[in-house]
Design an enzyme around this catalytic site. Structure first.
Site, PDB file in Angstrom:
ATOM      1  N   GLY A  11       0.835  -1.194   0.000  1.00 16.10           N
ATOM      2  CA  GLY A  11       0.000   0.000   0.000  1.00 16.10           C
ATOM      3  C   GLY A  11       0.868   1.241   0.000  1.00 16.10           C
ATOM      4  CB  CYS A  12       0.268   4.554   1.466  1.00 17.50           C
ATOM      5  SG  CYS A  12       1.133   6.100   1.764  1.00 17.50           S
ATOM      6  CG  PHE A  13       5.836   4.977  -1.050  1.00 18.06           C
ATOM      7  CD1 PHE A  13       5.470   6.239  -0.650  1.00 18.06           C
ATOM      8  CD2 PHE A  13       6.191   4.795  -2.376  1.00 18.06           C
ATOM      9  CE1 PHE A  13       5.456   7.315  -1.523  1.00 18.06           C
ATOM     10  CE2 PHE A  13       6.185   5.861  -3.267  1.00 18.06           C
ATOM     11  CZ  PHE A  13       5.814   7.129  -2.835  1.00 18.06           C
ATOM     12  CD1 TRP A  14       4.857   8.792   1.829  1.00 17.83           C
ATOM     13  CD2 TRP A  14       2.850   9.602   2.364  1.00 17.83           C
ATOM     14  NE1 TRP A  14       4.608   9.855   1.005  1.00 17.83           N
ATOM     15  CE2 TRP A  14       3.380  10.377   1.310  1.00 17.83           C
ATOM     16  CE3 TRP A  14       1.594   9.929   2.860  1.00 17.83           C
ATOM     17  CZ2 TRP A  14       2.698  11.459   0.756  1.00 17.83           C
ATOM     18  CZ3 TRP A  14       0.914  11.003   2.310  1.00 17.83           C
ATOM     19  CH2 TRP A  14       1.464  11.759   1.271  1.00 17.83           C
ATOM     20  CB  CYS A  15       1.671   3.002   5.604  1.00 20.42           C
ATOM     21  SG  CYS A  15       0.250   4.089   5.563  1.00 20.42           S
TER      22      CYS A  15
END
Length: 176
Positions: A11-15
């Site tokens: 999913g979101c690479f920030w996470c």
């Protein structure tokens, strides 16, 4: 034991970047784009869902401290492995989860971990197991996003709760 690289799309690479930075044995986490057919894609291009790339992280780790199997068990806890093109509020093929294996040994371990964890989920595992082909680091403004913007709404309401859950479930794997 030599360092290894794991390339994971959850999913979101920030996470995923923030989640893997919590682990002992992790030496570096780089957000980027993996598995697609467009060379050197931009974030905007990947967001169209037409590049074949997934938002991913490359995790450089010491397998003597953090075995690959444990890294993968953690990965399965910090993303929804039963959702194909969606992770939380993020929708599109660029958020489709995958493990990009770098060696036959990584493939073998990933297959074993997936078999081990499959009975724990109410639906089949949708996380793909794919050979590593390409990885392009994301633009600099994506690096350490959570650390630099902890008060941003996405960070507070999506990333922070995910990290708290990981901290509780994986205390033995966390940095001191």
């Amino acid at each position: 034991m030599p360092e290894e690289i794991a390339t994971l799309a959850g999913g979101c690479f920030w996470c995923t970047e923030a989640a893997f930075k919590l682990l002992r044995g992790v030496l570096e986490v780089v957000p980027g784009y993996a598995g697609g057919h467009v060379p050197h894609p931009t974030y905007e291009e990947v967001c169209t869902g037409t590049t074949g790339h997934r938002e991913a992280v490359q995790v450089r780790f010491d397998p003597g401290v953090l075995p690959y199997a444990d890294l993968l068990r953690y990965f399965f806890a910090v993303h929804d492995p039963t959702s194909e093109d969606r992770q939380g509020p993020d929708v599109g093929p660029q958020y489709s989860p995958a493990i990009f294996y770098h060696s036959e040994e990584q493939k073998r371990v990933a297959e074993a971990v997936m078999r081990e964890l499959a009975p724990l989920y109410p639906k089949p595992i949708a996380t793909k197991l794919l050979p590593f082909t390409t990885f392009y680091p994301a633009e600099a403004y994506h690096r350490d996003y959570f650390a630099r913007h902890p008060e941003a709404p996405y960070c507070r309401f999506v990333i922070a709760p995910k990290l708290e859950k990981a901290r509780k479930a994986f205390k033995s794997l966390l940095r001191p």
